[in-house]
Motif scaffolding. Structure first.
Motif, mmCIF file in Angstrom:
data_model
loop_
_atom_site.group_PDB
_atom_site.id
_atom_site.type_symbol
_atom_site.label_atom_id
_atom_site.label_comp_id
_atom_site.label_asym_id
_atom_site.label_seq_id
_atom_site.Cartn_x
_atom_site.Cartn_y
_atom_site.Cartn_z
ATOM 1 N N LEU A 167 0.851 -1.202 0.000
ATOM 2 C CA LEU A 167 0.000 0.000 0.000
ATOM 3 C C LEU A 167 0.883 1.247 0.000
ATOM 4 O O LEU A 167 2.073 1.157 0.320
ATOM 5 N N GLY A 168 0.299 2.399 -0.331
ATOM 6 C CA GLY A 168 1.033 3.658 -0.243
ATOM 7 C C GLY A 168 1.563 3.847 1.174
ATOM 8 O O GLY A 168 0.915 3.455 2.146
ATOM 9 N N VAL A 169 2.761 4.432 1.275
ATOM 10 C CA VAL A 169 3.407 4.589 2.586
ATOM 11 C C VAL A 169 3.765 6.056 2.812
ATOM 12 O O VAL A 169 4.310 6.717 1.916
ATOM 13 N N LEU A 170 3.469 6.556 3.992
ATOM 14 C CA LEU A 170 3.739 7.955 4.326
ATOM 15 C C LEU A 170 4.846 8.034 5.363
ATOM 16 O O LEU A 170 4.794 7.314 6.368
ATOM 17 N N GLY A 171 5.826 8.899 5.124
ATOM 18 C CA GLY A 171 6.865 9.135 6.126
ATOM 19 C C GLY A 171 6.340 10.185 7.093
ATOM 20 O O GLY A 171 6.059 11.317 6.675
ATOM 21 N N VAL A 172 6.185 9.817 8.358
ATOM 22 C CA VAL A 172 5.589 10.756 9.316
ATOM 23 C C VAL A 172 6.474 10.899 10.552
ATOM 24 O O VAL A 172 7.285 10.041 10.858
ATOM 25 N N ASN A 173 6.308 12.008 11.211
ATOM 26 C CA ASN A 173 6.845 12.247 12.553
ATOM 27 C C ASN A 173 5.782 13.052 13.279
ATOM 28 O O ASN A 173 4.916 13.670 12.648
ATOM 29 N N ARG A 226 2.270 -1.959 14.521
ATOM 30 C CA ARG A 226 3.339 -2.447 15.405
ATOM 31 C C ARG A 226 4.486 -1.431 15.375
ATOM 32 O O ARG A 226 4.617 -0.655 14.411
ATOM 33 N N ASP A 227 5.289 -1.453 16.399
ATOM 34 C CA ASP A 227 6.484 -0.591 16.501
ATOM 35 C C ASP A 227 6.210 0.841 16.019
ATOM 36 O O ASP A 227 5.437 1.550 16.621
ATOM 37 N N ASN A 228 6.831 1.204 14.886
ATOM 38 C CA ASN A 228 6.661 2.570 14.362
ATOM 39 C C ASN A 228 5.777 2.572 13.107
ATOM 40 O O ASN A 228 5.847 3.479 12.289
ATOM 41 N N ILE A 229 4.950 1.537 12.947
ATOM 42 C CA ILE A 229 4.136 1.394 11.729
ATOM 43 C C ILE A 229 2.648 1.510 12.077
ATOM 44 O O ILE A 229 2.168 0.849 13.005
ATOM 45 N N ALA A 274 -6.164 7.021 1.098
ATOM 46 C CA ALA A 274 -6.180 6.462 2.462
ATOM 47 C C ALA A 274 -7.579 5.972 2.823
ATOM 48 O O ALA A 274 -7.748 4.908 3.421
ATOM 49 N N ARG A 275 -8.602 6.750 2.449
ATOM 50 C CA ARG A 275 -9.986 6.352 2.777
ATOM 51 C C ARG A 275 -10.416 5.135 1.962
ATOM 52 O O ARG A 275 -11.079 4.236 2.472
ATOM 53 N N ASP A 276 -10.035 5.105 0.662
ATOM 54 C CA ASP A 276 -10.485 4.016 -0.228
ATOM 55 C C ASP A 276 -9.730 2.717 0.011
ATOM 56 O O ASP A 276 -10.325 1.658 0.134
ATOM 57 N N LYS A 277 -8.406 2.798 -0.006
ATOM 58 C CA LYS A 277 -7.597 1.573 0.030
ATOM 59 C C LYS A 277 -6.819 1.408 1.316
ATOM 60 O O LYS A 277 -6.286 0.342 1.590
ATOM 61 N N GLY A 278 -6.678 2.509 2.068
ATOM 62 C CA GLY A 278 -5.819 2.498 3.251
ATOM 63 C C GLY A 278 -4.394 2.825 2.856
ATOM 64 O O GLY A 278 -3.967 2.550 1.721
ATOM 65 N N MET A 279 -3.689 3.486 3.748
ATOM 66 C CA MET A 279 -2.263 3.741 3.551
ATOM 67 C C MET A 279 -1.544 3.365 4.844
ATOM 68 O O MET A 279 -2.184 3.185 5.879
ATOM 69 N N ILE A 280 -0.231 3.258 4.751
ATOM 70 C CA ILE A 280 0.567 2.924 5.934
ATOM 71 C C ILE A 280 1.397 4.151 6.292
ATOM 72 O O ILE A 280 1.923 4.830 5.399
ATOM 73 N N ALA A 281 1.478 4.463 7.569
ATOM 74 C CA ALA A 281 2.326 5.577 8.018
ATOM 75 C C ALA A 281 3.505 4.998 8.792
ATOM 76 O O ALA A 281 3.333 4.109 9.620
ATOM 77 N N VAL A 282 4.696 5.500 8.470
ATOM 78 C CA VAL A 282 5.906 5.039 9.174
ATOM 79 C C VAL A 282 6.508 6.216 9.930
ATOM 80 O O VAL A 282 6.840 7.246 9.321
#
Ligand code: UTP
Length: 289
Positions: free
Chosen positions: A153-159, A178-181, A237-245
């Motif tokens: 899935l699409g991945v977002l770099g976040v802080n 899990r962890d930072n995901i 994000a709403r349609d398919k979901g995304m992952i934030a790291v």
């Protein structure tokens, strides 16, 4: 599918760093002796990216020159036997396959990414904002690419950003995996009071699937009358979901005056040539403050 392509949007007008950006792209501002965008390209290359598209605009020719060959300079360095400098200069022009495309009007980050459609095709790709320099042991782009390979899935770099600053950034709805995901199911650009979803914000890096292009085509101008990438990623994000790291690395905002100074001071302190002298100078200066 493995990620081989990256897009670096660098066509913004840089109004927060005027007057220098009237005639000089903010992406070319030096961090000691290297322009900000070189750090970004190096991050992409060390993450395993093979093809890079830099989105430029009017007045951004310096960026293309920097990644081009420079025969006159190379000859001079070669004749003077300045081997280290020559190696460094040749290294820059051999970094990767770098392509350039002009965004004809600075209509927003989302529009800049849309300009990359034919370069990207149907592959997943990384986006590295040209004014966000991030130092760290493991390149942030690589941290995101690994998570993409796991989830697809699409991945977002976040802080996390400070509560008093979140209105300047995006704000994400996240649930811990899990962890930072995290799972990300919603987001908003520059939230007003009562609209904050969390203090997690996208900071300069993401991996997107090519679904984003059809969404961007339909995305109308949002905050600041610009076509916002956040508004398109919200749909994804709403349609398919995304992952934030929640990535590991220290980020410097080269689009802000304070960020530019912080990056320069910290890079100078660890610089192989001037680090020692600069530390001494700074210590003396601090005594006078
Ligand atoms: P920013 O919003 O930080 O850049 O965009 P900006 O528009 O230059 O900033 P200010 O507010 O006027 O100071 C993040 C990244 O997206 C690029 C910028 O160059 C920066 O790397 N960008 C932004 C584009 O490529 N095109 C645009 O139309 C807008």
């Amino acid at each position: 599918m493995k990620i081989k392509k990256a897009v670096i949007p660098a066509a913004g007008l840089g109004t927060r760093v005027l007057p220098i950006t009237k005639s000089m792209p903010k992406e070319m501002l030096p961090i000691v002796d290297k322009p900000a965008i070189q750090y970004i390209v190096e991050e992409a290359v060390s993450s395993g990216i093979e093809d890079i598209l830099i989105i430029t605009g009017r007045g951004k020719e310096l960026i293309e020159n920097h990644f081009d060959k420079s025969p006159e300079l190379e000859n001079r360095l070669s004749r003077a036997n300045k081997r280290d400098a020559l190696r460094e200069i040749l290294g820059i022009s051999n970094l990767s396959n770098i392509y350039f495309l002009r965004q004809k009007e600075a209509l927003g980050l989302g529009h800049a990414v849309l300009c990359a459609r034919s370069f990207v095709g149907n592959e997943p790709f990384a986006v590295l904002y040209a004014d966000d320099v991030i130092f760290g042991k493991k390149p942030v782009c690589k941290q995101l690419m690994e998570v993409y390979e796991e989830f697809g899935l699409g991945v977002l770099g976040v802080n996390k950003v400070k509560e008093e600053s979140i209105f300047k950034y995006s704000s994400l709805k996240v649930d811990l995996i899990r962890d930072n995901i995290y799972n990300c199911t919603d987001m908003i650009e520059k939230p007003g009071k009562g609209q904050v979803l969390s203090l997690y914000s996208v900071l300069g890096r993401c991996v997107l699937t090519s679904d984003i292009f059809d969404i961007l085509k339909e995305t109308r101008p949002g905050v600041g009358e610009e076509i916002q990438l956040t508004d398109a990623m919200k749909v994804l994000a709403r349609d398919k979901g995304m992952i934030a790291v929640d990535f590991v690395g220290k980020r410097y905002d080269m689009g802000s005056k304070l960020g530019i100074m912080k990056a320069s001071v910290e890079a100078a302190l660890v610089h192989s040539e001037i680090g020692g002298n600069f530390r001494k100078y700074l210590e003396d200066l601090c005594k006078e403050l």
